[in-house]
Every structure is written in C-alpha cells, then in structure tokens.
Design an enzyme around this catalytic site. Structure first.
Site, PDB file in Angstrom:
ATOM      1  CE  LYS A   1      -4.003  -2.038   2.342  1.00  0.00           C
ATOM      2  NZ  LYS A   1      -4.872  -1.889   3.535  1.00  0.00           N
TER       3      LYS A   1
ATOM      4  CG  ASN B   1      -3.478  -2.348   6.879  1.00  0.00           C
ATOM      5  OD1 ASN B   1      -3.153  -2.310   5.697  1.00  0.00           O
ATOM      6  ND2 ASN B   1      -4.689  -2.669   7.281  1.00  0.00           N
TER       7      ASN B   1
ATOM      8  CE1 TYR C   1      -9.308  -2.881  -0.490  1.00  0.00           C
ATOM      9  CE2 TYR C   1      -8.462  -1.116  -1.860  1.00  0.00           C
ATOM     10  CZ  TYR C   1      -8.248  -2.175  -1.005  1.00  0.00           C
ATOM     11  OH  TYR C   1      -6.967  -2.540  -0.665  1.00  0.00           O
TER      12      TYR C   1
ATOM     13  CG  HIS D   1      -5.557  -6.012  -0.216  1.00  0.00           C
ATOM     14  ND1 HIS D   1      -6.821  -5.964   0.320  1.00  0.00           N
ATOM     15  CD2 HIS D   1      -5.615  -6.897  -1.250  1.00  0.00           C
ATOM     16  CE1 HIS D   1      -7.612  -6.776  -0.372  1.00  0.00           C
ATOM     17  NE2 HIS D   1      -6.910  -7.352  -1.335  1.00  0.00           N
TER      18      HIS D   1
ATOM     19  CD  GLU E   1      -8.807  -9.246  -3.636  1.00  0.00           C
ATOM     20  OE1 GLU E   1      -9.595  -8.756  -2.809  1.00  0.00           O
ATOM     21  OE2 GLU E   1      -7.701  -9.713  -3.309  1.00  0.00           O
TER      22      GLU E   1
END
Length: 140
Positions: free
Chosen positions: A11, A114, A51, A117, A128
């Site tokens: 990310k 975080n 998302y 993913h 995905e």
C-alpha cells in the site's frame, strides 16, 4: 496441500517509505513466489471499483482516497496454501495485535495505514488477480 495464487498489494504508506523490497522478501522467505508484480498509481475510481465490496462500510471513502494517494505495488504470490500463508505473513489488520515477525507488526503505521492488502479467499484471489493482471503477465 494445494498450490494457489493470491493477490498482494503493498500500500501507499509502505511504498512511500521504500519498503517494497523488504516486504517482498518477507513473502519470499515464507515460501511464496512472486509470479507477477507491477507498480501502479490507482485513480480514485479504480480504487473504488476494486474495493466496491466495502462500499456500504463507513471507511470506504477514506480507504479509496488512501489507496489512490500514492503508488502501490500489486503482486501475485504463488505457493502451497498461498492465501492463508500470505495472511499469516501480513499479520492482523491492527498492528498492535499483529504477531512479531509479520509485515504489519514490522511496518504498519495504523489500522488504516497497514502497509499491505491480501486476498481473503481463493475465490476472491482469482477476482482480484484478474482486476490487475492479464494471463500473459502471470509468469510463474
């Protein structure tokens, strides 16, 4: 055990801190093979589409804005039980709860930032992966 493929995204918070190699090494050290990888900068619309499963959740807008804020590295990881292995290496979403030696314990800044993913099931992994990669790009 089944050889699987799963999607991993490094990310914006991690790419901004130049952690791509360190995170990729953690996946490889855990026995996962990177069979596709590219650095991209998502538009807000692309992040929203990816998302969209979370569209009704209160964090959706913030998540999409964050994922479009800077480049990400999307990867396809392959290995025995790759989905579960990837999630184990990532660690808990909340870095305060993540186990020692996991990506999120080592690098996450917060629950929102975080660092990574990962797909949550083999079925979602296929969806995905297809979002970001053509079959020609998967060169295991």
């Amino acid at each position: 055990m089944a050889v699987e493929r799963t999607l991993s995204i490094i990310k914006p918070d991690a790419t901004a801190r130049n952690l791509t190699g360190a995170i990729a090494k953690m996946f490889e050290d855990a026995g996962l093979r990177i069979v596709a990888s590219k650095r991209i900068h998502l538009t807000p619309a692309q992040a929203g589409k990816f998302y969209e499963v979370h569209a009704e959740r209160p964090f959706y807008g913030e998540l999409c804005e964050f994922m479009a804020s800077a480049p990400v590295v999307v990867q396809v990881l392959e290995g025995e039980n790759a989905v579960a292995k990837n999630r184990e290496v990532m660690g808990a979403t909340n870095p305060a709860e993540a186990a020692e030696g996991t990506v999120r314990k080592a690098f996450a800044l917060s629950i929102g930032e975080n660092s990574v993913h990962g797909s949550d099931s083999a079925e979602n992994a296929a969806i995905e992966i297809a979002f970001f990669f053509s079959g020609l790009e998967l060169v295991g």
